[in-house]
Scaffold this motif. Structure first.
Motif, short mmCIF file in Angstrom:
data_model
loop_
_atom_site.label_atom_id
_atom_site.label_comp_id
_atom_site.label_asym_id
_atom_site.label_seq_id
_atom_site.Cartn_x
_atom_site.Cartn_y
_atom_site.Cartn_z
N GLY A 1 35.11 7.68 50.92
CA GLY A 1 35.19 8.79 51.86
C GLY A 1 36.57 9.33 52.14
N LEU A 2 37.61 8.54 51.89
CA LEU A 2 38.96 9.03 52.15
C LEU A 2 39.42 9.94 51.02
N ASP A 3 39.85 11.12 51.39
CA ASP A 3 40.42 12.05 50.41
C ASP A 3 41.90 11.68 50.25
N ARG A 4 42.22 10.95 49.22
CA ARG A 4 43.55 10.37 49.08
C ARG A 4 44.66 11.41 48.95
N SER A 5 44.41 12.45 48.19
CA SER A 5 45.42 13.50 48.03
C SER A 5 45.69 14.21 49.35
N SER A 6 44.63 14.45 50.12
CA SER A 6 44.81 15.10 51.43
C SER A 6 45.56 14.19 52.39
N LEU A 7 45.22 12.90 52.38
CA LEU A 7 45.95 11.95 53.24
C LEU A 7 47.42 11.90 52.88
N LEU A 8 47.71 11.84 51.59
CA LEU A 8 49.11 11.80 51.15
C LEU A 8 49.85 13.05 51.61
N ARG A 9 49.19 14.20 51.53
CA ARG A 9 49.81 15.45 51.96
C ARG A 9 49.99 15.47 53.47
N ASP A 10 48.98 15.06 54.23
CA ASP A 10 49.02 15.17 55.68
C ASP A 10 49.93 14.12 56.33
N LEU A 11 49.94 12.91 55.79
CA LEU A 11 50.69 11.82 56.42
C LEU A 11 52.08 11.62 55.83
N ALA A 12 52.26 11.99 54.57
CA ALA A 12 53.56 11.75 53.93
C ALA A 12 54.13 13.01 53.30
N GLY A 13 53.56 14.17 53.65
CA GLY A 13 54.10 15.42 53.13
C GLY A 13 54.01 15.54 51.62
N ILE B 1 43.69 1.03 49.90
CA ILE B 1 45.09 1.49 49.89
C ILE B 1 45.07 2.88 49.27
N PRO B 2 45.10 3.93 50.10
CA PRO B 2 44.90 5.28 49.57
C PRO B 2 46.10 5.90 48.88
N PHE B 3 47.34 5.50 49.27
CA PHE B 3 48.50 6.11 48.60
C PHE B 3 49.76 5.26 48.77
N PHE B 4 50.71 5.52 47.86
CA PHE B 4 52.06 4.99 47.97
C PHE B 4 52.94 6.10 48.53
N ALA B 5 53.82 5.73 49.47
CA ALA B 5 54.70 6.71 50.12
C ALA B 5 56.16 6.40 49.78
N ASN B 6 56.90 7.42 49.40
CA ASN B 6 58.31 7.24 49.05
C ASN B 6 59.15 6.94 50.29
N TRP B 7 60.26 6.23 50.07
CA TRP B 7 61.28 6.11 51.11
C TRP B 7 62.09 7.39 51.13
N ILE B 8 62.32 7.96 52.32
CA ILE B 8 63.14 9.17 52.44
C ILE B 8 64.23 8.90 53.46
N GLN B 9 65.47 8.97 53.03
CA GLN B 9 66.64 8.67 53.87
C GLN B 9 67.75 9.64 53.48
N ALA B 10 68.85 9.64 54.19
CA ALA B 10 69.91 10.62 53.89
C ALA B 10 71.26 10.08 54.31
N HIS B 11 72.29 10.64 53.70
CA HIS B 11 73.66 10.30 54.10
C HIS B 11 74.55 11.54 54.00
N GLY B 12 75.69 11.47 54.65
CA GLY B 12 76.62 12.59 54.71
C GLY B 12 77.72 12.49 53.66
N PRO B 13 78.65 13.46 53.68
CA PRO B 13 79.68 13.55 52.63
C PRO B 13 80.76 12.48 52.72
N ARG B 14 80.83 11.74 53.81
CA ARG B 14 81.86 10.70 53.91
C ARG B 14 81.48 9.42 53.16
N VAL B 15 80.27 9.38 52.61
CA VAL B 15 79.75 8.17 51.98
C VAL B 15 79.42 8.44 50.52
#
Length: 464
Positions: free
Chosen positions: A296-308, A426-440
Protein backbone atom coordinates in the motif's frame (compact mmCIF):
# COMPACT_ATOMS: atom_id res chain seq x y z
CA UNK A 1 46.27 -17.19 11.61
CA UNK A 2 45.10 -15.29 8.56
CA UNK A 3 46.23 -11.69 8.08
CA UNK A 4 43.63 -9.21 6.88
CA UNK A 5 44.69 -6.10 4.95
CA UNK A 6 44.18 -2.87 6.83
CA UNK A 7 42.54 -1.15 3.90
CA UNK A 8 41.20 -1.88 0.47
CA UNK A 9 43.29 -0.52 -2.41
CA UNK A 10 41.95 2.61 -4.05
CA UNK A 11 41.51 2.37 -7.80
CA UNK A 12 41.50 5.93 -9.05
CA UNK A 13 45.00 6.08 -10.52
CA UNK A 14 48.61 6.37 -9.48
CA UNK A 15 48.10 9.54 -7.43
CA UNK A 16 45.39 7.80 -5.43
CA UNK A 17 47.75 4.94 -4.72
CA UNK A 18 50.44 7.30 -3.46
CA UNK A 19 48.02 9.19 -1.20
CA UNK A 20 46.47 6.00 0.14
CA UNK A 21 49.89 4.62 0.97
CA UNK A 22 50.68 7.84 2.82
CA UNK A 23 47.42 7.62 4.77
CA UNK A 24 46.08 10.87 3.29
CA UNK A 25 42.50 11.23 2.11
CA UNK A 26 42.25 12.14 -1.55
CA UNK A 27 42.43 15.92 -1.95
CA UNK A 28 44.24 16.46 1.37
CA UNK A 29 47.76 16.71 -0.06
CA UNK A 30 47.56 20.53 0.08
CA UNK A 31 46.02 20.69 3.56
CA UNK A 32 47.69 23.11 5.97
CA UNK A 33 47.49 22.90 9.74
CA UNK A 34 45.82 25.70 11.68
CA UNK A 35 42.60 27.62 11.85
CA UNK A 36 39.31 27.29 13.66
CA UNK A 37 36.37 25.19 12.57
CA UNK A 38 32.82 25.90 13.79
CA UNK A 39 29.98 23.47 13.05
CA UNK A 40 26.27 23.80 13.77
CA UNK A 41 24.99 20.32 14.58
CA UNK A 42 21.72 18.61 15.40
CA UNK A 43 21.14 15.92 18.00
CA UNK A 44 22.57 17.52 21.17
CA UNK A 45 20.87 17.10 24.55
CA UNK A 46 21.17 18.69 27.98
CA UNK A 47 21.77 15.17 29.32
CA UNK A 48 24.79 14.49 27.08
CA UNK A 49 27.92 13.10 28.74
CA UNK A 50 31.18 11.54 27.60
CA UNK A 51 29.73 8.09 28.32
CA UNK A 52 29.56 6.69 24.80
CA UNK A 53 26.76 4.27 25.74
CA UNK A 54 24.40 7.28 25.80
CA UNK A 55 25.53 8.88 22.53
CA UNK A 56 22.72 9.12 19.97
CA UNK A 57 22.77 12.25 17.80
CA UNK A 58 25.33 13.69 15.41
CA UNK A 59 26.61 16.18 17.99
CA UNK A 60 28.04 13.65 20.46
CA UNK A 61 29.05 11.21 17.73
CA UNK A 62 31.22 13.91 16.14
CA UNK A 63 32.55 15.12 19.50
CA UNK A 64 33.14 11.57 20.77
CA UNK A 65 34.70 9.20 18.28
CA UNK A 66 35.18 12.03 15.77
CA UNK A 67 37.38 14.22 17.97
CA UNK A 68 38.09 13.32 21.63
CA UNK A 69 38.24 9.51 21.53
CA UNK A 70 39.48 6.73 19.27
CA UNK A 71 38.24 3.24 18.42
CA UNK A 72 40.35 0.23 17.52
CA UNK A 73 39.40 0.53 13.85
CA UNK A 74 38.08 3.29 11.60
CA UNK A 75 35.88 3.27 8.51
CA UNK A 76 37.56 5.36 5.83
CA UNK A 77 35.61 7.64 3.52
CA UNK A 78 35.66 4.99 0.78
CA UNK A 79 34.12 2.39 3.09
CA UNK A 80 37.32 0.42 3.63
CA UNK A 81 38.67 -0.37 7.09
CA UNK A 82 41.85 1.05 8.56
CA UNK A 83 43.49 0.80 11.94
CA UNK A 84 43.03 3.49 14.56
CA UNK A 85 44.27 2.31 17.97
CA UNK A 86 44.91 -1.08 16.37
CA UNK A 87 47.65 -1.26 13.77
CA UNK A 88 46.75 -4.64 12.26
CA UNK A 89 44.83 -7.84 13.01
CA UNK A 90 44.81 -11.53 12.18
CA UNK A 91 42.09 -14.17 12.19
CA UNK A 92 42.04 -17.93 12.54
CA UNK A 93 40.93 -19.83 9.40
CA UNK A 94 37.36 -20.07 10.72
CA UNK A 95 37.28 -16.41 11.88
CA UNK A 96 36.44 -17.38 15.47
CA UNK A 97 39.72 -16.08 16.92
CA UNK A 98 40.98 -12.57 16.27
CA UNK A 99 44.26 -11.04 17.44
CA UNK A 100 44.69 -7.26 17.32
CA UNK A 101 48.07 -5.57 17.63
CA UNK A 102 47.72 -2.21 19.36
CA UNK A 103 49.45 1.03 18.60
CA UNK A 104 52.45 1.78 20.80
CA UNK A 105 53.40 5.17 22.20
CA UNK A 106 49.82 6.46 22.39
CA UNK A 107 48.91 8.66 25.36
CA UNK A 108 45.58 9.72 26.84
CA UNK A 109 44.99 13.44 27.20
CA UNK A 110 46.02 13.34 30.86
CA UNK A 111 49.36 11.77 29.98
CA UNK A 112 48.65 8.13 30.83
CA UNK A 113 49.78 5.50 28.35
CA UNK A 114 47.43 3.33 26.28
CA UNK A 115 47.61 -0.46 26.74
CA UNK A 116 45.57 -3.61 26.19
CA UNK A 117 44.04 -3.23 29.68
CA UNK A 118 42.21 -0.13 28.45
CA UNK A 119 40.64 -2.08 25.60
CA UNK A 120 39.40 -4.84 27.90
CA UNK A 121 37.95 -2.40 30.43
CA UNK A 122 36.28 -0.26 27.76
CA UNK A 123 34.67 -3.22 26.01
CA UNK A 124 33.49 -4.63 29.35
CA UNK A 125 31.18 -1.60 29.55
CA UNK A 126 29.09 -3.25 26.83
CA UNK A 127 28.84 -6.74 28.32
CA UNK A 128 25.57 -8.64 28.45
CA UNK A 129 23.04 -6.92 30.66
CA UNK A 130 24.75 -3.53 30.38
CA UNK A 131 21.91 -2.05 28.34
CA UNK A 132 24.46 -0.52 25.98
CA UNK A 133 23.31 -0.06 22.36
CA UNK A 134 26.66 -1.63 21.40
CA UNK A 135 25.98 -4.77 23.43
CA UNK A 136 24.79 -6.81 20.39
CA UNK A 137 28.05 -6.06 18.58
CA UNK A 138 30.07 -7.89 21.23
CA UNK A 139 27.46 -10.52 22.09
CA UNK A 140 29.40 -13.27 20.29
CA UNK A 141 32.63 -12.55 22.20
CA UNK A 142 33.11 -15.36 24.73
CA UNK A 143 36.59 -14.32 25.87
CA UNK A 144 38.81 -11.24 25.71
CA UNK A 145 42.45 -11.62 26.71
CA UNK A 146 45.44 -9.30 26.84
CA UNK A 147 48.21 -11.44 25.36
CA UNK A 148 50.70 -8.64 25.91
CA UNK A 149 50.76 -4.93 26.78
CA UNK A 150 49.84 -4.09 23.19
CA UNK A 151 47.97 -7.14 21.94
CA UNK A 152 44.41 -8.37 22.51
CA UNK A 153 42.82 -11.69 21.53
CA UNK A 154 39.07 -12.18 21.04
CA UNK A 155 37.41 -15.59 21.02
CA UNK A 156 34.01 -15.66 19.30
CA UNK A 157 31.20 -18.16 19.71
CA UNK A 158 30.90 -18.31 15.91
CA UNK A 159 32.98 -17.13 13.01
CA UNK A 160 32.57 -13.51 11.92
CA UNK A 161 34.51 -12.32 8.90
CA UNK A 162 33.39 -8.72 9.58
CA UNK A 163 34.42 -8.57 13.25
CA UNK A 164 37.06 -5.81 12.80
CA UNK A 165 34.39 -3.57 11.23
CA UNK A 166 32.24 -3.85 14.36
CA UNK A 167 35.03 -2.37 16.47
CA UNK A 168 34.71 0.92 14.58
CA UNK A 169 31.30 1.58 16.14
CA UNK A 170 31.21 5.09 17.68
CA UNK A 171 30.16 3.67 21.05
CA UNK A 172 33.18 1.37 21.27
CA UNK A 173 35.64 4.16 22.08
CA UNK A 174 38.54 3.46 24.40
CA UNK A 175 38.81 4.90 27.92
CA UNK A 176 41.68 4.61 30.44
CA UNK A 177 40.98 1.50 32.53
CA UNK A 178 42.02 2.86 35.93
CA UNK A 179 40.16 6.18 35.74
CA UNK A 180 37.07 5.31 33.75
CA UNK A 181 34.64 7.49 35.70
CA UNK A 182 36.88 10.54 35.43
CA UNK A 183 37.33 9.96 31.69
CA UNK A 184 33.58 9.79 31.18
CA UNK A 185 33.06 12.91 33.27
CA UNK A 186 35.83 15.09 31.83
CA UNK A 187 36.25 13.59 28.36
CA UNK A 188 39.71 12.01 28.53
CA UNK A 189 40.54 10.08 25.37
CA UNK A 190 43.34 9.51 22.88
CA UNK A 191 41.78 11.53 20.05
CA UNK A 192 43.19 14.45 18.11
CA UNK A 193 41.32 17.02 20.24
CA UNK A 194 41.27 17.42 24.00
CA UNK A 195 38.22 18.93 25.71
CA UNK A 196 38.66 22.66 26.39
CA UNK A 197 34.99 23.37 27.14
CA UNK A 198 31.83 21.30 27.22
CA UNK A 199 28.32 22.45 28.12
CA UNK A 200 25.87 19.61 27.43
CA UNK A 201 23.25 20.43 24.84
CA UNK A 202 24.88 23.75 24.00
CA UNK A 203 28.55 23.78 23.03
CA UNK A 204 31.79 21.80 22.77
CA UNK A 205 35.26 23.26 22.20
CA UNK A 206 38.24 21.04 21.44
CA UNK A 207 41.90 21.99 21.06
CA UNK A 208 44.43 20.08 18.99
CA UNK A 209 46.83 17.90 20.95
CA UNK A 210 50.52 17.94 20.08
CA UNK A 211 52.54 14.91 19.00
CA UNK A 212 49.66 12.67 17.89
CA UNK A 213 50.00 9.45 15.90
CA UNK A 214 47.77 10.91 13.17
CA UNK A 215 50.01 13.95 12.62
CA UNK A 216 50.34 14.75 8.92
CA UNK A 217 47.26 12.66 8.06
CA UNK A 218 44.37 14.22 10.00
CA UNK A 219 43.48 16.84 12.58
CA UNK A 220 44.34 19.98 10.64
CA UNK A 221 42.35 22.53 12.67
CA UNK A 222 43.91 24.08 15.77
CA UNK A 223 40.51 24.50 17.40
CA UNK A 224 37.09 23.01 16.76
CA UNK A 225 33.75 24.31 18.05
CA UNK A 226 30.45 22.44 17.85
CA UNK A 227 27.33 24.52 18.47
CA UNK A 228 24.05 22.73 19.22
CA UNK A 229 21.36 23.83 16.75
CA UNK A 230 18.16 21.84 16.88
CA UNK A 231 16.27 23.78 14.21
CA UNK A 232 17.26 23.11 10.59
CA UNK A 233 16.39 26.64 9.50
CA UNK A 234 18.54 28.11 12.28
CA UNK A 235 21.47 26.02 11.05
CA UNK A 236 20.97 27.26 7.49
CA UNK A 237 20.80 30.89 8.63
CA UNK A 238 23.95 30.48 10.73
CA UNK A 239 25.83 29.13 7.71
CA UNK A 240 24.48 31.87 5.43
CA UNK A 241 25.62 34.55 7.86
CA UNK A 242 29.07 33.05 8.37
CA UNK A 243 28.42 32.26 12.02
CA UNK A 244 29.38 28.63 11.42
CA UNK A 245 31.52 26.90 8.80
CA UNK A 246 29.43 23.76 8.32
CA UNK A 247 26.03 22.30 9.18
CA UNK A 248 24.38 18.90 9.12
CA UNK A 249 20.85 17.84 8.11
CA UNK A 250 19.86 20.90 6.13
CA UNK A 251 16.82 19.34 4.46
CA UNK A 252 16.23 18.96 0.71
CA UNK A 253 14.49 22.30 0.15
CA UNK A 254 16.95 24.44 2.11
CA UNK A 255 19.85 23.21 0.00
CA UNK A 256 18.38 24.76 -3.14
CA UNK A 257 18.02 28.13 -1.42
CA UNK A 258 21.58 28.41 -0.13
CA UNK A 259 23.98 31.06 -1.41
CA UNK A 260 25.97 29.72 -4.42
CA UNK A 261 29.20 30.40 -2.49
CA UNK A 262 28.18 27.67 -0.04
CA UNK A 263 28.76 24.06 -0.98
CA UNK A 264 26.01 21.48 -0.47
CA UNK A 265 27.16 17.89 -0.02
CA UNK A 266 24.61 15.26 -0.99
CA UNK A 267 25.93 11.83 -0.06
CA UNK A 268 24.23 8.55 -0.92
CA UNK A 269 24.58 5.89 1.76
CA UNK A 270 22.48 3.34 3.60
CA UNK A 271 20.26 5.72 5.56
CA UNK A 272 16.70 4.47 5.26
CA UNK A 273 13.16 4.85 6.54
CA UNK A 274 11.80 1.88 8.49
CA UNK A 275 8.02 1.52 8.97
CA UNK A 276 6.46 -1.14 11.23
CA UNK A 277 3.30 -1.86 13.24
CA UNK A 278 3.36 -0.71 16.85
CA UNK A 279 4.88 -3.51 18.98
CA UNK A 280 1.74 -3.64 21.17
CA UNK A 281 -0.45 -4.61 18.22
CA UNK A 282 -2.04 -8.10 18.21
CA UNK A 283 0.19 -10.57 16.34
CA UNK A 284 -2.20 -11.60 13.54
CA UNK A 285 -3.35 -8.05 12.89
CA UNK A 286 0.26 -6.85 12.86
CA UNK A 287 1.16 -9.48 10.24
CA UNK A 288 -1.64 -8.29 7.95
CA UNK A 289 -0.63 -4.66 8.53
CA UNK A 290 2.95 -5.44 7.52
CA UNK A 291 1.62 -6.96 4.28
CA UNK A 292 -0.61 -3.92 3.73
CA UNK A 293 2.40 -1.63 4.18
CA UNK A 294 4.38 -3.53 1.56
CA UNK A 295 1.66 -3.24 -1.06
CA UNK A 296 0.00 0.00 0.00
CA UNK A 297 2.86 2.45 0.43
CA UNK A 298 3.64 4.42 -2.70
CA UNK A 299 7.42 4.44 -2.33
CA UNK A 300 8.19 7.06 -4.97
CA UNK A 301 5.61 9.43 -3.48
CA UNK A 302 6.97 8.89 0.04
CA UNK A 303 10.51 9.57 -1.16
CA UNK A 304 9.33 12.77 -2.82
CA UNK A 305 7.19 13.96 0.10
CA UNK A 306 9.52 13.07 2.98
CA UNK A 307 12.97 13.43 1.41
CA UNK A 308 12.34 15.77 -1.51
CA UNK A 309 13.25 12.97 -3.91
CA UNK A 310 16.82 12.87 -2.60
CA UNK A 311 17.42 9.13 -2.46
CA UNK A 312 16.01 6.03 -4.11
CA UNK A 313 13.13 3.59 -3.54
CA UNK A 314 14.03 0.48 -1.52
CA UNK A 315 12.88 -3.14 -1.63
CA UNK A 316 12.36 -3.63 2.13
CA UNK A 317 15.99 -4.55 2.82
CA UNK A 318 18.45 -2.38 4.80
CA UNK A 319 21.29 -3.61 2.58
CA UNK A 320 21.76 -0.45 0.59
CA UNK A 321 23.80 1.49 -1.98
CA UNK A 322 26.93 1.52 0.21
CA UNK A 323 26.97 -2.24 0.79
CA UNK A 324 29.08 -4.71 -1.15
CA UNK A 325 26.49 -7.47 -1.49
CA UNK A 326 23.42 -5.48 -2.46
CA UNK A 327 21.37 -7.25 -5.14
CA UNK A 328 19.35 -4.25 -6.29
CA UNK A 329 15.95 -5.94 -6.39
CA UNK A 330 12.99 -3.96 -7.76
CA UNK A 331 10.58 -2.92 -4.98
CA UNK A 332 7.23 -4.60 -4.41
CA UNK A 333 4.74 -3.11 -6.88
CA UNK A 334 2.26 -0.62 -5.46
CA UNK A 335 -1.03 -2.57 -5.26
CA UNK A 336 -3.79 -0.67 -3.36
CA UNK A 337 -6.30 -3.51 -3.79
CA UNK A 338 -4.07 -6.08 -2.08
CA UNK A 339 -3.28 -3.53 0.62
CA UNK A 340 -6.99 -2.99 1.25
CA UNK A 341 -7.54 -6.76 1.58
CA UNK A 342 -4.88 -7.02 4.30
CA UNK A 343 -6.13 -3.90 6.06
CA UNK A 344 -9.61 -5.42 6.31
CA UNK A 345 -8.10 -8.62 7.74
CA UNK A 346 -6.37 -6.45 10.33
CA UNK A 347 -9.63 -4.62 11.13
CA UNK A 348 -8.34 -1.31 9.75
CA UNK A 349 -9.46 1.15 7.07
CA UNK A 350 -7.29 2.63 4.26
CA UNK A 351 -6.25 5.62 6.38
CA UNK A 352 -4.29 3.14 8.54
CA UNK A 353 -1.34 3.53 6.17
CA UNK A 354 -0.84 7.21 7.04
CA UNK A 355 2.51 7.31 8.82
CA UNK A 356 1.15 9.53 11.57
CA UNK A 357 -1.27 6.85 12.80
CA UNK A 358 -0.68 5.62 16.40
CA UNK A 359 -0.56 1.95 15.37
CA UNK A 360 2.47 2.65 13.14
CA UNK A 361 6.05 3.40 14.11
CA UNK A 362 8.43 4.97 11.62
CA UNK A 363 12.03 6.01 12.11
CA UNK A 364 15.19 6.68 10.15
CA UNK A 365 18.23 4.46 10.52
CA UNK A 366 21.69 5.50 9.34
CA UNK A 367 22.36 1.96 8.14
CA UNK A 368 25.71 0.22 8.61
CA UNK A 369 28.79 -0.37 6.51
CA UNK A 370 28.51 -4.18 6.56
CA UNK A 371 25.54 -6.34 5.73
CA UNK A 372 25.82 -8.45 8.87
CA UNK A 373 25.99 -5.40 11.13
CA UNK A 374 22.83 -3.93 9.61
CA UNK A 375 20.90 -7.18 9.55
CA UNK A 376 21.82 -8.01 13.14
CA UNK A 377 20.54 -4.59 14.24
CA UNK A 378 17.32 -4.90 12.23
CA UNK A 379 16.41 -8.50 13.08
CA UNK A 380 16.70 -7.77 16.78
CA UNK A 381 13.71 -5.42 16.45
CA UNK A 382 11.39 -7.82 14.57
CA UNK A 383 8.71 -10.03 16.17
CA UNK A 384 9.36 -13.75 16.56
CA UNK A 385 8.08 -15.39 13.38
CA UNK A 386 9.15 -18.22 11.11
CA UNK A 387 10.46 -15.62 8.68
CA UNK A 388 12.67 -14.10 11.37
CA UNK A 389 14.00 -17.54 12.37
CA UNK A 390 14.85 -18.24 8.72
CA UNK A 391 16.57 -14.85 8.33
CA UNK A 392 18.58 -15.30 11.52
CA UNK A 393 19.81 -18.68 10.28
CA UNK A 394 20.84 -17.24 6.91
CA UNK A 395 22.53 -14.25 8.55
CA UNK A 396 24.56 -16.51 10.85
CA UNK A 397 25.67 -18.59 7.87
CA UNK A 398 26.73 -15.49 5.92
CA UNK A 399 28.53 -14.08 8.96
CA UNK A 400 30.92 -17.00 9.19
CA UNK A 401 31.32 -17.59 5.43
CA UNK A 402 34.79 -16.54 4.28
CA UNK A 403 34.12 -17.37 0.62
CA UNK A 404 32.81 -14.18 -1.10
CA UNK A 405 30.68 -16.13 -3.58
CA UNK A 406 28.97 -18.03 -0.77
CA UNK A 407 28.34 -14.81 1.14
CA UNK A 408 26.91 -13.15 -1.94
CA UNK A 409 24.43 -16.01 -2.45
CA UNK A 410 23.33 -15.96 1.19
CA UNK A 411 22.85 -12.19 1.29
CA UNK A 412 20.90 -12.36 -1.98
CA UNK A 413 18.54 -14.92 -0.44
CA UNK A 414 18.11 -12.70 2.62
CA UNK A 415 17.21 -9.70 0.48
CA UNK A 416 14.65 -11.72 -1.48
CA UNK A 417 13.09 -12.94 1.78
CA UNK A 418 12.90 -9.44 3.24
CA UNK A 419 11.11 -8.19 0.14
CA UNK A 420 8.78 -11.14 -0.42
CA UNK A 421 7.78 -12.02 3.17
CA UNK A 422 5.83 -9.94 5.71
CA UNK A 423 8.90 -9.21 7.85
CA UNK A 424 9.64 -5.52 7.44
CA UNK A 425 8.94 -2.42 5.33
CA UNK A 426 11.74 -0.14 4.17
CA UNK A 427 10.26 2.09 1.46
CA UNK A 428 13.30 4.22 0.53
CA UNK A 429 16.91 5.21 1.12
CA UNK A 430 17.48 8.89 1.88
CA UNK A 431 20.68 10.77 1.08
CA UNK A 432 22.66 12.73 3.66
CA UNK A 433 22.42 16.46 2.86
CA UNK A 434 24.85 18.82 4.60
CA UNK A 435 26.76 21.98 3.67
CA UNK A 436 29.86 24.01 4.39
CA UNK A 437 31.13 27.51 3.66
CA UNK A 438 34.15 28.87 1.76
CA UNK A 439 36.48 28.86 4.78
CA UNK A 440 36.57 25.04 4.75
CA UNK A 441 38.07 22.53 2.31
CA UNK A 442 37.26 18.84 2.18
CA UNK A 443 38.63 15.64 0.62
CA UNK A 444 37.25 14.57 -2.75
CA UNK A 445 35.45 11.61 -1.18
CA UNK A 446 33.12 12.08 1.79
CA UNK A 447 32.19 9.21 4.09
CA UNK A 448 28.60 7.97 3.69
CA UNK A 449 28.08 5.70 6.71
CA UNK A 450 27.01 8.61 8.90
CA UNK A 451 26.48 12.32 8.28
CA UNK A 452 29.37 14.80 8.10
CA UNK A 453 32.02 12.48 6.68
CA UNK A 454 31.17 9.63 9.06
CA UNK A 455 31.04 12.25 11.85
CA UNK A 456 34.79 12.77 11.41
CA UNK A 457 34.76 16.14 9.67
CA UNK A 458 36.84 17.71 12.48
CA UNK A 459 39.62 15.23 11.70
CA UNK A 460 39.37 15.06 7.91
CA UNK A 461 38.57 18.62 6.78
CA UNK A 462 40.84 21.68 6.86
CA UNK A 463 40.94 25.46 6.42
CA UNK A 464 40.68 26.62 2.80
Amino acid sequence: MRRYNRRRLLTSGAAAGVLAAAGLPLGASSAQAGGRFVAGLSGASATDTWNSRSHKGHFMMAAGHGAVFDCLTEIAADGSLTGELATDWEASPDATTWVFNLRRGVAFHDGGGFTAADVLASFALHNGGSGSPAEPLLASVIAMTATGPHQVRFELAEGNADFPYLLSDPRLVIYPADRMHRAMTEGIGTGLYRVAHFKPGIRFVGRRVSDHYKDGRAGWFEEIVFVAMHDAQARVQALQSGGVDAIDEIGPDAGRALDPALLVQEVMGNRHLLVAPHPDMEVRSAAHLRSALKFGLDRSSLLRDLAGGHGQPASDSPIGPANQYRVGLPPVLHDPDRATYHLRKAGLDPSALDLGQPHLKSRYSSGRVTEDWMLTSLLGTLPETQTKTHLLRLTAAARSALDPARRRDLYAEIQHSLRDKDSTTIPFFANWIQAHGPRVATPHQIGNVWAMDNARMAERWWSA
